[in-house]
Design a protein around this motif. Structure first.
Motif, PDB file in Angstrom:
ATOM      1  N   ASN A   1       0.847  -1.191   0.000  1.00 43.08           N
ATOM      2  CA  ASN A   1       0.000   0.000   0.000  1.00 43.08           C
ATOM      3  C   ASN A   1       0.883   1.242   0.000  1.00 43.08           C
ATOM      4  O   ASN A   1       1.589   1.503   0.974  1.00 43.08           O
ATOM      5  N   ILE A   2       0.867   1.965  -1.111  1.00 46.41           N
ATOM      6  CA  ILE A   2       1.674   3.189  -1.254  1.00 46.41           C
ATOM      7  C   ILE A   2       0.761   4.397  -1.438  1.00 46.41           C
ATOM      8  O   ILE A   2       1.126   5.365  -2.106  1.00 46.41           O
ATOM      9  N   SER A   3      -0.422   4.361  -0.846  1.00 40.10           N
ATOM     10  CA  SER A   3      -1.380   5.454  -0.996  1.00 40.10           C
ATOM     11  C   SER A   3      -0.810   6.771  -0.487  1.00 40.10           C
ATOM     12  O   SER A   3      -0.119   6.813   0.533  1.00 40.10           O
ATOM     13  N   SER A   4      -1.106   7.841  -1.208  1.00 44.88           N
ATOM     14  CA  SER A   4      -0.700   9.203  -0.835  1.00 44.88           C
ATOM     15  C   SER A   4       0.814   9.320  -0.677  1.00 44.88           C
ATOM     16  O   SER A   4       1.320   9.772   0.350  1.00 44.88           O
ATOM     17  N   THR A   5       1.527   8.912  -1.696  1.00 43.67           N
ATOM     18  CA  THR A   5       2.967   9.126  -1.769  1.00 43.67           C
ATOM     19  C   THR A   5       3.271   9.951  -3.009  1.00 43.67           C
ATOM     20  O   THR A   5       2.392  10.228  -3.824  1.00 43.67           O
ATOM     21  N   ALA A   6       4.544  10.325  -3.173  1.00 40.54           N
ATOM     22  CA  ALA A   6       4.965  11.090  -4.347  1.00 40.54           C
ATOM     23  C   ALA A   6       5.562  10.189  -5.417  1.00 40.54           C
ATOM     24  O   ALA A   6       6.175  10.686  -6.367  1.00 40.54           O
ATOM     25  N   LEU A   7       5.397   8.878  -5.290  1.00 37.65           N
ATOM     26  CA  LEU A   7       5.944   7.946  -6.273  1.00 37.65           C
ATOM     27  C   LEU A   7       5.284   8.171  -7.631  1.00 37.65           C
ATOM     28  O   LEU A   7       4.065   8.133  -7.755  1.00 37.65           O
ATOM     29  N   THR A   8       6.082   8.397  -8.648  1.00 39.34           N
ATOM     30  CA  THR A   8       5.556   8.523 -10.008  1.00 39.34           C
ATOM     31  C   THR A   8       5.649   7.209 -10.770  1.00 39.34           C
ATOM     32  O   THR A   8       5.046   7.059 -11.832  1.00 39.34           O
ATOM     33  N   SER A   9       6.420   6.257 -10.246  1.00 37.50           N
ATOM     34  CA  SER A   9       6.517   4.926 -10.850  1.00 37.50           C
ATOM     35  C   SER A   9       6.916   3.939  -9.766  1.00 37.50           C
ATOM     36  O   SER A   9       7.440   4.323  -8.719  1.00 37.50           O
ATOM     37  N   ILE A  10       6.662   2.650 -10.017  1.00 34.39           N
ATOM     38  CA  ILE A  10       7.028   1.612  -9.053  1.00 34.39           C
ATOM     39  C   ILE A  10       7.309   0.315  -9.804  1.00 34.39           C
ATOM     40  O   ILE A  10       6.569  -0.039 -10.737  1.00 34.39           O
ATOM     41  N   ASP A  11       8.390  -0.364  -9.433  1.00 38.07           N
ATOM     42  CA  ASP A  11       8.757  -1.641 -10.036  1.00 38.07           C
ATOM     43  C   ASP A  11       8.231  -2.764  -9.144  1.00 38.07           C
ATOM     44  O   ASP A  11       8.763  -3.023  -8.066  1.00 38.07           O
ATOM     45  N   LEU A  12       7.177  -3.423  -9.600  1.00 40.14           N
ATOM     46  CA  LEU A  12       6.553  -4.504  -8.845  1.00 40.14           C
ATOM     47  C   LEU A  12       6.967  -5.880  -9.365  1.00 40.14           C
ATOM     48  O   LEU A  12       6.446  -6.894  -8.892  1.00 40.14           O
ATOM     49  N   SER A  13       7.883  -5.922 -10.305  1.00 40.66           N
ATOM     50  CA  SER A  13       8.181  -7.179 -11.001  1.00 40.66           C
ATOM     51  C   SER A  13       8.673  -8.278 -10.076  1.00 40.66           C
ATOM     52  O   SER A  13       8.462  -9.460 -10.349  1.00 40.66           O
ATOM     53  N   GLY A  14       9.324  -7.920  -8.979  1.00 42.91           N
ATOM     54  CA  GLY A  14       9.837  -8.929  -8.058  1.00 42.91           C
ATOM     55  C   GLY A  14       8.808  -9.437  -7.073  1.00 42.91           C
ATOM     56  O   GLY A  14       9.050 -10.423  -6.369  1.00 42.91           O
ATOM     57  N   ALA A  15       7.648  -8.780  -7.003  1.00 41.57           N
ATOM     58  CA  ALA A  15       6.589  -9.181  -6.062  1.00 41.57           C
ATOM     59  C   ALA A  15       5.613 -10.099  -6.778  1.00 41.57           C
ATOM     60  O   ALA A  15       4.435  -9.783  -6.961  1.00 41.57           O
ATOM     61  N   THR A  16       6.086 -11.274  -7.181  1.00 42.08           N
ATOM     62  CA  THR A  16       5.294 -12.159  -8.043  1.00 42.08           C
ATOM     63  C   THR A  16       4.054 -12.721  -7.354  1.00 42.08           C
ATOM     64  O   THR A  16       3.148 -13.201  -8.026  1.00 42.08           O
ATOM     65  N   GLY A  17       4.007 -12.686  -6.039  1.00 38.14           N
ATOM     66  CA  GLY A  17       2.849 -13.199  -5.311  1.00 38.14           C
ATOM     67  C   GLY A  17       1.866 -12.131  -4.893  1.00 38.14           C
ATOM     68  O   GLY A  17       1.011 -12.362  -4.024  1.00 38.14           O
ATOM     69  N   LEU A  18       1.941 -10.947  -5.508  1.00 38.22           N
ATOM     70  CA  LEU A  18       1.115  -9.810  -5.097  1.00 38.22           C
ATOM     71  C   LEU A  18      -0.375 -10.123  -5.213  1.00 38.22           C
ATOM     72  O   LEU A  18      -0.854 -10.565  -6.256  1.00 38.22           O
ATOM     73  N   GLU A  19      -1.099  -9.886  -4.115  1.00 31.65           N
ATOM     74  CA  GLU A  19      -2.544 -10.101  -4.083  1.00 31.65           C
ATOM     75  C   GLU A  19      -3.326  -8.809  -3.890  1.00 31.65           C
ATOM     76  O   GLU A  19      -4.460  -8.701  -4.341  1.00 31.65           O
ATOM     77  N   SER A  20      -2.724  -7.828  -3.210  1.00 39.00           N
ATOM     78  CA  SER A  20      -3.427  -6.591  -2.878  1.00 39.00           C
ATOM     79  C   SER A  20      -2.503  -5.406  -3.121  1.00 39.00           C
ATOM     80  O   SER A  20      -1.369  -5.393  -2.641  1.00 39.00           O
ATOM     81  N   PHE A  21      -3.006  -4.404  -3.872  1.00 40.30           N
ATOM     82  CA  PHE A  21      -2.197  -3.220  -4.173  1.00 40.30           C
ATOM     83  C   PHE A  21      -3.036  -1.971  -3.953  1.00 40.30           C
ATOM     84  O   PHE A  21      -4.104  -1.812  -4.541  1.00 40.30           O
ATOM     85  N   GLY A  22      -2.557  -1.087  -3.084  1.00 44.14           N
ATOM     86  CA  GLY A  22      -3.239   0.168  -2.794  1.00 44.14           C
ATOM     87  C   GLY A  22      -2.421   1.347  -3.273  1.00 44.14           C
ATOM     88  O   GLY A  22      -1.248   1.475  -2.904  1.00 44.14           O
ATOM     89  N   ALA A  23      -3.028   2.196  -4.093  1.00 46.26           N
ATOM     90  CA  ALA A  23      -2.349   3.398  -4.584  1.00 46.26           C
ATOM     91  C   ALA A  23      -3.298   4.582  -4.530  1.00 46.26           C
ATOM     92  O   ALA A  23      -3.268   5.465  -5.378  1.00 46.26           O
ATOM     93  N   PHE A  24      -4.181   4.603  -3.517  1.00 45.77           N
ATOM     94  CA  PHE A  24      -5.160   5.669  -3.313  1.00 45.77           C
ATOM     95  C   PHE A  24      -4.440   7.019  -3.247  1.00 45.77           C
ATOM     96  O   PHE A  24      -3.517   7.203  -2.455  1.00 45.77           O
ATOM     97  N   GLY A  25      -4.848   7.967  -4.097  1.00 42.02           N
ATOM     98  CA  GLY A  25      -4.250   9.303  -4.062  1.00 42.02           C
ATOM     99  C   GLY A  25      -2.784   9.319  -4.426  1.00 42.02           C
ATOM    100  O   GLY A  25      -2.040  10.185  -3.970  1.00 42.02           O
ATOM    101  N   SER A  26      -2.337   8.378  -5.268  1.00 42.84           N
ATOM    102  CA  SER A  26      -0.919   8.307  -5.609  1.00 42.84           C
ATOM    103  C   SER A  26      -0.580   9.244  -6.756  1.00 42.84           C
ATOM    104  O   SER A  26      -1.450   9.790  -7.418  1.00 42.84           O
ATOM    105  N   ASN A  27       0.733   9.408  -7.004  1.00 46.84           N
ATOM    106  CA  ASN A  27       1.202  10.225  -8.117  1.00 46.84           C
ATOM    107  C   ASN A  27       1.667   9.379  -9.287  1.00 46.84           C
ATOM    108  O   ASN A  27       2.362   9.876 -10.174  1.00 46.84           O
TER     109      ASN A  27
END
Length: 446
Positions: free
Chosen positions: A168-194
């Motif tokens: 969950n990276i909600s309300s951060t200044a991240l303009t990009s994110i590399d999720l490729s290594g999180a192969t088991g990802l089930e839940s992703f939060g980016a509420f109010g993200s950049n």
């Protein structure tokens, strides 16, 4: 004889090291450790290296006004750490290889965190900290990462971590994110993200939850991961995303039936979003209808942006380039005058191309000299007036302003029946703003 003496001397140095006290400069941190009899075995006024290194258990020093956690490095056993709600700015946990379970370091003033090369942490709470970068790649047993409300965070390194299932990276200044290594990802939060451009989640076949509401810059979401049918109702949400135009899905009929209320009107579900739109190649900006002036302080002007080709997203981000003391502009491009001057209004494409354009708008909030138009398309009645005046015109009225004989602005309105009973007797000038012109005439107040 010499060799026999080496063993007792070695033991002596080892014993000396273990009986040395841990350096704990922060009084609040030290007092909390001293007050815990499971840590401070002999209940004296110091924590020894032996007491620290042999301790296995919870260190809960949350909400104590601690600014420095120096001394934590001596606790090399199996520890559960909670130092949330303090004033800590830097945190070095590199020596704490026994860290385990849930790690609470949220609600501090952290600008730097160093994690151990190996440990047994499963959940990390680092919310509400001002750091600009975060590297959690060493936390190979971590399953959940919560880095919400880290408003300055521009860099996040996750690394290769197949155990992580929640980010969950909600309300951060991240303009990009590399999720490729999180192969088991089930839940992703980016509420109010950049996050800018395409949010590609197609590689995550276990994904069952996505929240990216209020994400201003996401233009496309790829949810085509073969698992859409397993997303529970309400577990996909992408509303109030002004730049979003397309969501790529497994099945369009399913998405339209189940997710249509979870996106903004106009967002389409598609098997191939790349065929739904093109990237912007140019942008131009102007006032609505080509208008480049606002003739009264408090007046408004709808700004227009044209993005080419026409198949590209027309969503833009508005802003004041120069002259912010003269006007403000909202997210929909409505410019509101606040003072005399020239303001440069700019717009930027939100499809990831980041093309921009600008134009100057001249604002006149006070008439320097007032002259009546010779062919005014409106009349003022009655004239002279005592109580009210009425503006009669066939022109589409956007704003009416009244100035006194000295050119000072008295009031602005969009109403065509205007009370004037409170005005002092004298000559007044009415300025009518239409979509493409400005007209003025005068009346006498008895």
């Amino acid at each position: 004889m010499t060799k026999k003496l080496l063993i007792p001397i070695g033991l002596l140095f080892t014993s000396f090291a273990f009986t040395q006290n841990v350096n704990i400069p922060d009084a609040n941190f030290k007092n909390a450790l001293l007050a815990d009899p499971t840590i401070n075995d002999d209940m004296n006024t110091e924590i020894s290296n032996w007491e620290a290194s042999s301790y296995n258990g919870t260190i809960d020093v949350s909400n104590l006004g601690i600014t420095d956690l120096t001394g934590i490095e001596a606790f090399t056993g199996t520890i559960y750490l909670n130092c949330a709600g303090n004033l800590i700015t830097t945190l070095d946990l590199s020596a704490n290889t026994g860290l385990t379970g849930i790690l609470h370091i949220d609600y501090n003033q952290l600008t730097s965190v160093i994690f151990p090369a190996t440990c047994f942490v499963t959940l990390v709470h680092i919310n509400n900290n001002p750091m600009t970068s975060l590297d959690v790649s060493s936390l190979q047993t971590m399953t959940n990462l919560y880095a919400m409300n880290c408003y300055n965070l521009t860099s996040l390194t996750i690394g290769n971590n197949p155990t992580i299932n929640t980010i969950n990276i909600s309300s951060t200044a991240l303009t990009s994110i590399d999720l490729s290594g999180a192969t088991g990802l089930e839940s992703f939060g980016a509420f109010g993200s950049n996050l800018i451009g395409v949010l590609d989640l197609s590689a995550f076949s276990s994904l069952v939850y996505l929240d990216c509401d209020y994400s201003d810059y996401i233009t496309e979401i790829n949810m085509q991961n073969g698992n859409n049918m397993n997303v529970a109702p309400g577990w996909f949400s992408a509303t109030d995303c002004p730049a979003l135009t397309c969501v790529q899905v497994d099945n369009v009929s399913f998405a339209n039936a189940v997710w249509s209320s979870d996106v903004d009107p106009g967002v389409v579900f598609s098997l191939d979003c790349s065929s739904s739109s093109s990237l912007a190649s140019s942008i131009t900006v102007q006032g609505q209808g080509g208008v480049s002036t606002i003739t009264a302080a408090g007046g408004t002007l709808q700004m227009e942006a044209t993005v080419l080709p026409s198949t590209a997203s027309q969503s833009v981000m508005w802003g004041i380039v120069t002259g912010s003391s003269y006007a403000t502009i909202d997210a929909s491009g409505v410019l509101t005058a606040t003072n005399n001057g020239t303001v440069t209004v700019g717009a930027m494409t939100m499809d990831g191309t980041n093309l921009s354009a600008s134009t100057d708008i001249v604002i006149t909030g006070q008439l320097s000299s007032v002259e009546e138009n010779s062919a005014s398309p409106f009349i003022i009645t009655p004239n002279p007036a005592t109580e009210n005046i009425q503006i009669k015109t066939d022109v589409q009225v956007e704003l009416i302003s009244i100035f006194n004989a000295n050119g000072q602005l008295i009031l602005t309105t969009t109403e065509q029946i205007i009370p004037v009973n409170d005005l002092p007797s004298g000559i007044y000038y009415v300025v009518l703003l239409s979509a493409d012109n400005t007209w003025q005439s005068r009346f006498i107040k008895n």
